[in-house]
Write a protein that holds these residues in place. Structure first.
Motif, PDB file in Angstrom:
ATOM      1  N   PRO A 154       0.760  -1.132  -0.025  1.00  0.00           N
ATOM      2  CA  PRO A 154      -0.014  -0.076  -0.286  1.00  0.00           C
ATOM      3  C   PRO A 154       0.804   1.281  -0.287  1.00  0.00           C
ATOM      4  N   THR A 186       1.003   5.312   0.840  1.00  0.00           N
ATOM      5  CA  THR A 186       0.259   6.567   1.492  1.00  0.00           C
ATOM      6  C   THR A 186       1.143   7.952   1.019  1.00  0.00           C
ATOM      7  N   HIS A 210      -4.214  12.695   3.385  1.00  0.00           N
ATOM      8  CA  HIS A 210      -3.386  11.814   2.691  1.00  0.00           C
ATOM      9  C   HIS A 210      -4.228  10.858   1.826  1.00  0.00           C
ATOM     10  N   ARG A 247      -4.660   6.771   0.807  1.00  0.00           N
ATOM     11  CA  ARG A 247      -3.996   5.389   0.760  1.00  0.00           C
ATOM     12  C   ARG A 247      -4.326   4.851  -0.081  1.00  0.00           C
ATOM     13  N   GLU A 305      -7.953  -0.407  -2.579  1.00  0.00           N
ATOM     14  CA  GLU A 305      -7.803   0.759  -1.697  1.00  0.00           C
ATOM     15  C   GLU A 305      -7.618   2.159  -2.411  1.00  0.00           C
TER      16      GLU A 305
END
Length: 157
Positions: free
Chosen positions: A67, A69, A80, A82, A153
């Motif tokens: 992932p 960020t 932010h 993600r 995500e």
């Protein structure tokens, strides 16, 4: 010369009869449509019978990316982004893609930092962003290795 005058009852011909016929027709057609659907009288190809077989799923592999960020600009409501994704590839290319993961993450990070905030916040631009990211990944990994980018995500917070 004859003087013809329209009779008052002739001006209002029909009355409520066409409305009643229309309502009855709508009820009959609605019932017929329901019966055809409920009894499955139209062969739409969505059912499988005992003798039929389902087409096999295509052979694919998935490579999970770490992932990301990403810090957004100071004038954004969100601070932010993600981002998590997986790469879809043909069998045999998964190990090559795992080795190229740092470059893929670098190109995704660079691209997402360059995208304007209003595009990230607009849900209608996600398919365009996805296509742009997939194209960049395909350039980095080489043609024919990555077939799709699956976004798992995409959270602004």
């Amino acid at each position: 010369m004859t003087d013809t005058t329209a009779s008052p009852e002739g001006a209002a011909t029909g009355g409520k009869k066409p409305i009643i016929v229309g309502i009855i027709g709508a009820i009959v057609l609605g019932g017929a449509g329901f019966a055809v659907t409920y009894l499955d009288l139209l062969p739409l190809g969505h059912k499988t019978t005992e003798g039929s077989t389902v087409a096999p799923m295509p052979a694919v592999e998935f490579v999970a990316l770490d992932p990301l960020t990403i810090t957004l600009g100071p004038d954004s409501a969100a601070r932010h982004l993600r981002f998590g994704a997986q790469l879809e590839c043909a069998p045999g290319h998964a190990e090559e893609l795992r080795q190229m993961a740092p470059r893929v993450l670098d190109v995704l990070n660079s691209y997402l930092r360059a995208v304007e905030l209003r595009q990230l916040e607009d849900p209608h631009t996600l398919p365009k962003l996805k296509a742009q990211m997939l194209r960049r990944i395909q350039i980095v990994t080489g043609e024919g290795r990555v077939t799709d980018l699956l976004i798992s995500e995409f959270i602004l917070n």
